[in-house]
Scaffold this active site. Sequence first.
Site, PDB file in Angstrom:
ATOM      1  N   TYR A 187       0.834  -1.205   0.000  1.00 24.66           N
ATOM      2  CA  TYR A 187       0.000   0.000   0.000  1.00 24.66           C
ATOM      3  C   TYR A 187       0.871   1.259   0.000  1.00 24.66           C
ATOM      4  CZ  TYR A 187      -3.275  -3.704   0.774  1.00 24.66           C
ATOM      5  OH  TYR A 187      -3.975  -4.869   0.626  1.00 24.66           O
ATOM      6  N   ARG A 234       2.821  -0.709  11.166  1.00 27.04           N
ATOM      7  CA  ARG A 234       2.963  -2.129  10.822  1.00 27.04           C
ATOM      8  C   ARG A 234       3.924  -2.299   9.658  1.00 27.04           C
ATOM      9  NH1 ARG A 234      -1.034  -7.181   9.531  1.00 27.04           N
ATOM     10  NH2 ARG A 234      -0.267  -8.294  11.338  1.00 27.04           N
TER      11      ARG A 234
END
Length: 363
Positions: A187, A234
């Site tokens: 992403y 993350r």
Amino acid sequence: MIASASASTDLFSPARLGDLELANRIVMAPMTRNRAGLHDEPTAHMVEYYRQRASAGLIVTEGTHPSRAGKGYFRTPGIHEPAQISGWRKVADAVHGEGGRIVLQLMHCGRASVKANKAPDAETVAPSAIPCRAEIPGPDGRRAQTDMPRALETAEIAQVIEEYAQSARNARAAGLDGVELHCTSGYLPMQFLSTGTNRRCDRYGGSLTNRIRFVVETLEAVAAAIGPGRVGFRIFPGNPFNDMQDEDPASTYGALLRAVDGLGLAYVHLIHAPTEALDALELVKAHWHAAVIANNNLNLDSARALRTGRRVDAVSFARWFISNPDLVERLRRGAPLTMPDRSKFYTGEAAGYIDYPRFELSP
Ligand SMILES: Cc1cc2nc3c(=O)[nH]c(=O)nc-3n(C[C@H](O)[C@H](O)[C@H](O)COP(=O)(O)O)c2cc1C
């Protein structure tokens, strides 16, 4: 699978990660479940799903887009419109009502996006105009070609970062305990970090310092918006998912960890899949001094082993939480675990979502 009974471990004891106070060290990992409402708002089923799992020490929600452009998948929730914020408030209240803690995962998909999954006028943007060659599911669940991204202008990047910061404020306004920045799985943040997707020649690309700048500035902005102790991020160094390549993940993530180590963030959430070339937990321990949550394919024994010697502060489980809403209690008691129904991961409404019983009710 039969879980082993819990021998001596402090996984079931309280922990503090930054400003987040957890009743135990077992975290529910983020999971996209594609059940948001027509306006990308959390639904009553979502409220119930998270409420059922509130005995996790911390819930990290499914990836949630900070803007219309940030949406990539079908029926994923947002946190940028009033109806979405109200929906998340119901989720936060339900989890808090059960004594749980919950942070929102901020996920801007960047180029990993199918046009038909998002609003007709929402753009697809990325660090560089390089398409994602991986196909991702479209509205009918079948894999579809991703949208050709437009490279962000340098002057636009501050606005994208501000969307993340505003989304973090929205999350707090909804009563959620904090946010986790999704920096993996191909992403937008990972697209900036990785050599294969970032061919920029401005201050956000080229050198290693420039490639990590977008994530560093985003974490700084989100930390300034809601306080660093409520912010995690993350990572999964070297993750090839969604057509990602990085020439030297150890250097990229070593530099990133060092750059944000002093910000006072709550935790780094590591997807740990060690290879001969790279053990990312070793990398994290070398460059990061705050809390670590480790994830990936864990069971109670491997989770306990990770906690031994204080290598990690907490562990997270994803798939086991789908089918075991009372996972913490089952692990603590050594009770059998229910297998999840994969066919309902991304489809179905209540089925395969809020109909998994607690252990007491199991036949
Ligand atoms: C249905 C499903 C959806 C997922 N969605 C996300 C997501 O939105 N964000 C994220 O960071 N990881 C996501 N993941 C990855 C999980 O958080 C986790 O890293 C992975 O499943 C490995 O953990 P496990 O072995 O405990 O399942 C997803 C995994 C599954 C199975």
